[in-house]
Write a protein that holds these residues in place. Structure first.
Motif, PDB file in Angstrom:
ATOM      1  N   UNK A 377       0.884  -0.986   0.017  1.00  0.00           N
ATOM      2  CA  UNK A 377      -0.174  -0.017   0.011  1.00  0.00           C
ATOM      3  C   UNK A 377       0.862   1.364   0.049  1.00  0.00           C
ATOM      4  N   UNK A 378       2.039   1.296   0.870  1.00  0.00           N
ATOM      5  CA  UNK A 378       2.812   2.418   0.975  1.00  0.00           C
ATOM      6  C   UNK A 378       3.574   2.637  -0.516  1.00  0.00           C
ATOM      7  N   UNK A 379       3.766   1.342  -1.406  1.00  0.00           N
ATOM      8  CA  UNK A 379       4.479   1.500  -2.500  1.00  0.00           C
ATOM      9  C   UNK A 379       3.705   2.275  -3.493  1.00  0.00           C
ATOM     10  N   UNK A 380       2.387   1.556  -3.457  1.00  0.00           N
ATOM     11  CA  UNK A 380       1.279   2.265  -4.580  1.00  0.00           C
ATOM     12  C   UNK A 380       1.161   3.689  -4.323  1.00  0.00           C
ATOM     13  N   UNK A 381       1.049   4.098  -2.965  1.00  0.00           N
ATOM     14  CA  UNK A 381       0.832   5.543  -2.627  1.00  0.00           C
ATOM     15  C   UNK A 381       1.992   6.194  -3.295  1.00  0.00           C
ATOM     16  N   UNK A 382       3.173   5.737  -3.093  1.00  0.00           N
ATOM     17  CA  UNK A 382       4.429   6.693  -3.746  1.00  0.00           C
ATOM     18  C   UNK A 382       4.021   6.428  -5.075  1.00  0.00           C
ATOM     19  N   UNK A 383       3.745   5.688  -5.790  1.00  0.00           N
ATOM     20  CA  UNK A 383       3.500   5.359  -7.127  1.00  0.00           C
ATOM     21  C   UNK A 383       2.398   6.481  -7.681  1.00  0.00           C
ATOM     22  N   UNK A 384       1.485   6.747  -6.866  1.00  0.00           N
ATOM     23  CA  UNK A 384       0.185   7.704  -7.328  1.00  0.00           C
ATOM     24  C   UNK A 384       0.806   8.769  -7.292  1.00  0.00           C
ATOM     25  N   UNK A 385       1.747   9.418  -6.111  1.00  0.00           N
ATOM     26  CA  UNK A 385       2.479  10.644  -6.432  1.00  0.00           C
ATOM     27  C   UNK A 385       3.222  10.877  -7.712  1.00  0.00           C
ATOM     28  N   UNK A 386       3.962   9.660  -8.140  1.00  0.00           N
ATOM     29  CA  UNK A 386       4.747   9.909  -9.179  1.00  0.00           C
ATOM     30  C   UNK A 386       3.858   9.899 -10.392  1.00  0.00           C
ATOM     31  N   UNK A 387       2.555   9.231 -10.421  1.00  0.00           N
ATOM     32  CA  UNK A 387       1.833   9.369 -11.430  1.00  0.00           C
ATOM     33  C   UNK A 387       0.893  10.597 -11.500  1.00  0.00           C
ATOM     34  N   UNK A 389      -1.502  11.244  -9.579  1.00  0.00           N
ATOM     35  CA  UNK A 389      -3.178  11.017  -9.299  1.00  0.00           C
ATOM     36  C   UNK A 389      -3.379  11.123  -8.011  1.00  0.00           C
ATOM     37  N   UNK A 390      -2.425  11.407  -7.161  1.00  0.00           N
ATOM     38  CA  UNK A 390      -2.567  11.465  -5.691  1.00  0.00           C
ATOM     39  C   UNK A 390      -3.805  12.183  -5.143  1.00  0.00           C
ATOM     40  N   UNK A 391      -4.063  13.179  -5.683  1.00  0.00           N
ATOM     41  CA  UNK A 391      -5.291  13.920  -5.309  1.00  0.00           C
ATOM     42  C   UNK A 391      -6.507  13.494  -6.033  1.00  0.00           C
ATOM     43  N   UNK A 392      -6.620  12.518  -6.814  1.00  0.00           N
ATOM     44  CA  UNK A 392      -7.749  12.261  -7.337  1.00  0.00           C
ATOM     45  C   UNK A 392      -8.774  11.757  -6.042  1.00  0.00           C
ATOM     46  N   UNK A 393     -10.106  12.109  -6.175  1.00  0.00           N
ATOM     47  CA  UNK A 393     -10.853  11.744  -5.138  1.00  0.00           C
ATOM     48  C   UNK A 393     -11.049  10.315  -4.961  1.00  0.00           C
ATOM     49  N   UNK A 394     -11.141   9.461  -6.318  1.00  0.00           N
ATOM     50  CA  UNK A 394     -11.218   8.091  -6.008  1.00  0.00           C
ATOM     51  C   UNK A 394     -10.249   7.294  -5.595  1.00  0.00           C
ATOM     52  N   UNK A 395      -8.842   7.853  -5.902  1.00  0.00           N
ATOM     53  CA  UNK A 395      -7.616   7.283  -5.412  1.00  0.00           C
ATOM     54  C   UNK A 395      -7.643   7.534  -4.021  1.00  0.00           C
ATOM     55  N   UNK A 396      -7.913   8.635  -3.380  1.00  0.00           N
ATOM     56  CA  UNK A 396      -7.761   8.978  -2.208  1.00  0.00           C
ATOM     57  C   UNK A 396      -8.824   8.066  -1.332  1.00  0.00           C
ATOM     58  N   UNK A 397     -10.007   7.948  -1.812  1.00  0.00           N
ATOM     59  CA  UNK A 397     -11.167   6.980  -1.180  1.00  0.00           C
ATOM     60  C   UNK A 397     -10.540   5.702  -1.310  1.00  0.00           C
ATOM     61  N   UNK A 398      -9.992   5.277  -2.146  1.00  0.00           N
ATOM     62  CA  UNK A 398      -9.606   3.772  -2.164  1.00  0.00           C
ATOM     63  C   UNK A 398      -8.313   3.452  -1.123  1.00  0.00           C
ATOM     64  N   UNK A 420      -6.578  -3.162  -1.124  1.00  0.00           N
ATOM     65  CA  UNK A 420      -5.147  -2.892  -1.837  1.00  0.00           C
ATOM     66  C   UNK A 420      -5.181  -3.139  -3.363  1.00  0.00           C
ATOM     67  N   UNK A 421      -5.709  -4.298  -3.716  1.00  0.00           N
ATOM     68  CA  UNK A 421      -5.860  -4.604  -5.406  1.00  0.00           C
ATOM     69  C   UNK A 421      -6.654  -3.382  -5.714  1.00  0.00           C
ATOM     70  N   UNK A 422      -7.737  -3.125  -5.297  1.00  0.00           N
ATOM     71  CA  UNK A 422      -8.549  -1.835  -5.836  1.00  0.00           C
ATOM     72  C   UNK A 422      -7.940  -0.627  -5.974  1.00  0.00           C
ATOM     73  N   UNK A 423      -7.196  -0.465  -5.020  1.00  0.00           N
ATOM     74  CA  UNK A 423      -6.172   1.035  -4.821  1.00  0.00           C
ATOM     75  C   UNK A 423      -5.302   0.733  -5.826  1.00  0.00           C
ATOM     76  N   UNK A 424      -4.624  -0.364  -6.282  1.00  0.00           N
ATOM     77  CA  UNK A 424      -3.651  -0.617  -7.181  1.00  0.00           C
ATOM     78  C   UNK A 424      -3.993  -0.323  -8.547  1.00  0.00           C
ATOM     79  N   UNK A 425      -5.385  -0.851  -8.690  1.00  0.00           N
ATOM     80  CA  UNK A 425      -6.183  -0.801 -10.141  1.00  0.00           C
ATOM     81  C   UNK A 425      -6.627   0.570 -10.388  1.00  0.00           C
TER      82      UNK A 425
END
Length: 471
Positions: A377-387, A389-398, A420-425
């Motif tokens: 989960x922490x690794x996916x969160x860091x990936x979201x920042x690189x991509x 999309x970290x501020x995306x509401x759906x990403x934040x919610x998941x 975690x799988x849904x957040x990654x997706x």
């Protein structure tokens, strides 16, 4: 004297025959003197013989007196021939005929049947005397000499080879028995003690057999049908053969084997305390590991929901009872019983530690799964920042859903893994903005977020890596 049955010898033939017979007489005399002084003969005369040696010596023992008797007859006949030859420098026909009879005819009277192992006609009367030629008498002496010498030399070879070696082996056996006694190894109480008792009996019996029946341990090179003959036709030949040392060698190897096993017990006596301490250390580590597994099981039951946690086994009490027995054996010096027990204890203690470690691994498996999900989960969160999309509401919610599931107690691992799988997706790189294009708060015409993410499609790993590098 009757005329010779054979041809009359010439003077030269008479002189050559006298020279040959004289040389043979001297050789026989030297051989008989050597045989008379042979140490084997003196031992045979003074020993209490049994078995094969007694049977053979009953015949061969008559040979030496008979040999001297035959030798005297031979010497007398040769002296008579020399006396006739000395009458004239140039003997006439009468003298040559007499010499021919003395040298080649049956002119020597000997006891009847004086031949060892000679064939006897069934029912034939025994002869008191026989008349033989000098050559026949020499053959008979050779035959008797070979018979006597074979027994004498064989007995002497065995007596020279084995008794001293057996005594040395018996002395070594005594030292090994002393070592065995110091280790508590005795006959009837331990197989090694029984082996030592058997070796003592075998060696004592072998020594007695060597002294009374040495020929039982002699292996002649000639077959029995050739006995009583002289190789190469000379009375000076000695019999060939080997001393049978198989039983002695077998006893020596057996004693070496027992000594090596006793030396292992001796090393055990020196190392027993250290090895028992090692067993105790292994069990302490196993107990500590089981205690950690029990503590971890309680933590898992409190923090992880809807999972089956295996029970933690208790300490090996039976193993500790065997340790107590090992200590008692060490105190009482029963090293032969301690040796197999200590080997078994070391093996069992190592297995007990392995069992405890396996139990700890099985119990803590849910916590390891939770920790692995938290890391993902922490690794996916860091990936979201690189991509971006970290501020995306759906990403934040998941993300928040997955984080809440993973950090709540008790944790539902199945639900957390799905979250975690849904957040990654949900992770998709933000599209590049076209030049001069306006922004309307990140919403497209269809009301979806700018990412344009089709629901449920995971991001390809290679694509994520490329976007991360580009971001």
């Amino acid at each position: 004297m009757a005329a010779s049955a054979g041809p009359v010898l010439s003077r030269e033939e008479v002189d050559r025959a006298l020279a040959r017979l004289g040389a043979e007489r001297d050789a026989v005399e030297s051989a008989l003197l050597s045989l008379q002084d042979h140490p084997g003969l003196r031992l045979l005369d003074g020993a209490e013989l049994t078995g094969r040696t007694q049977e053979r010596w009953a015949v061969a023992g008559q040979g030496l007196p008979l040999l001297w008797s035959l030798f005297d007859r031979y010497s007398e006949a040769l002296a008579s021939a020399r006396a006739v030859r000395a009458r004239k420098a140039k003997p006439g026909s009468a003298e040559l005929a007499e010499l021919s009879e003395l040298l080649t005819g049956d002119a020597v009277t000997v006891p009847g049947g004086a031949a060892p192992d000679g064939p006897q006609l069934l029912g034939a009367p025994a002869k008191l005397v026989e008349r033989v030629s000098l050559d026949e008498l020499m053959e008979r002496m050779n035959s008797w000499y070979a018979t006597v010498l074979e027994v004498v030399c064989a007995a002497d070879a065995v007596w020279s080879a084995l008794p001293a070696r057996i005594d040395l082996l018996l002395a070594e056996l005594g030292r090994v028995q002393t070592l065995a006694g110091s280790l508590g190894v005795h006959a009837g109480g331990h197989p090694l003690g029984d082996d030592l008792a058997g070796l003592a009996a075998d060696l004592t019996g072998l020594r007695a057999e060597v002294r009374s029946d040495p020929l039982a341990l002699w292996r002649p090179a000639r077959v029995p049908a050739q006995r009583g003959t002289v190789p190469d036709g000379t009375a000076l030949a000695t019999p060939s053969g080997v001393v049978d040392t198989e039983r002695f060698d077998r006893a020596g190897r057996a004693l070496d084997g027992v000594r090596l096993e006793l030396e292992d017990l001796l090393r055990l006596r020196d190392d027993a305390e250290e090895r028992l301490q090692g067993v105790g250390d292994l069990l302490q580590r196993a107990d500590a590991t089981l205690a950690e597994a029990r503590r971890a099981r309680g933590e898992v039951l409190a923090k992880i929901a809807a999972t089956e946690v295996p029970a933690v086994p208790g300490p090996a009490s039976a193993l500790r009872e065997r340790i107590v027995l090992a200590l008692e054996l060490r105190q009482s010096g029963q090293w032969h019983r301690l040796a197999p027990l200590l080997d078994a204890l070391e093996d069992a203690a190592a297995k007990e530690l392995t069992r405890a470690r396996r139990s700890l691994t099985e119990v803590t498996q849910p916590l390891a799964v939770r920790a692995e999900l938290r890391g993902r989960l922490d690794a996916y969160k860091a990936m979201a920042a690189r991509l971006r999309v970290a501020e995306d509401p759906e990403v934040i919610e998941r993300y928040e859903k997955a984080r809440w599931l993973l950090w709540s107690a008790p944790c539902d691992l199945r639900a957390a893994a799905a979250a975690v799988a849904r957040f990654q997706q949900s992770l998709r790189p933000a599209p590049a903005e076209p030049a001069g294009a306006g922004h309307d708060g990140g919403q497209s015409d269809d009301g979806q977020s700018d990412g344009g993410r089709p629901g449920g499609e995971p991001v390809d790993g290679a694509a994520r890596g490329q976007q991360g590098l580009g971001g």
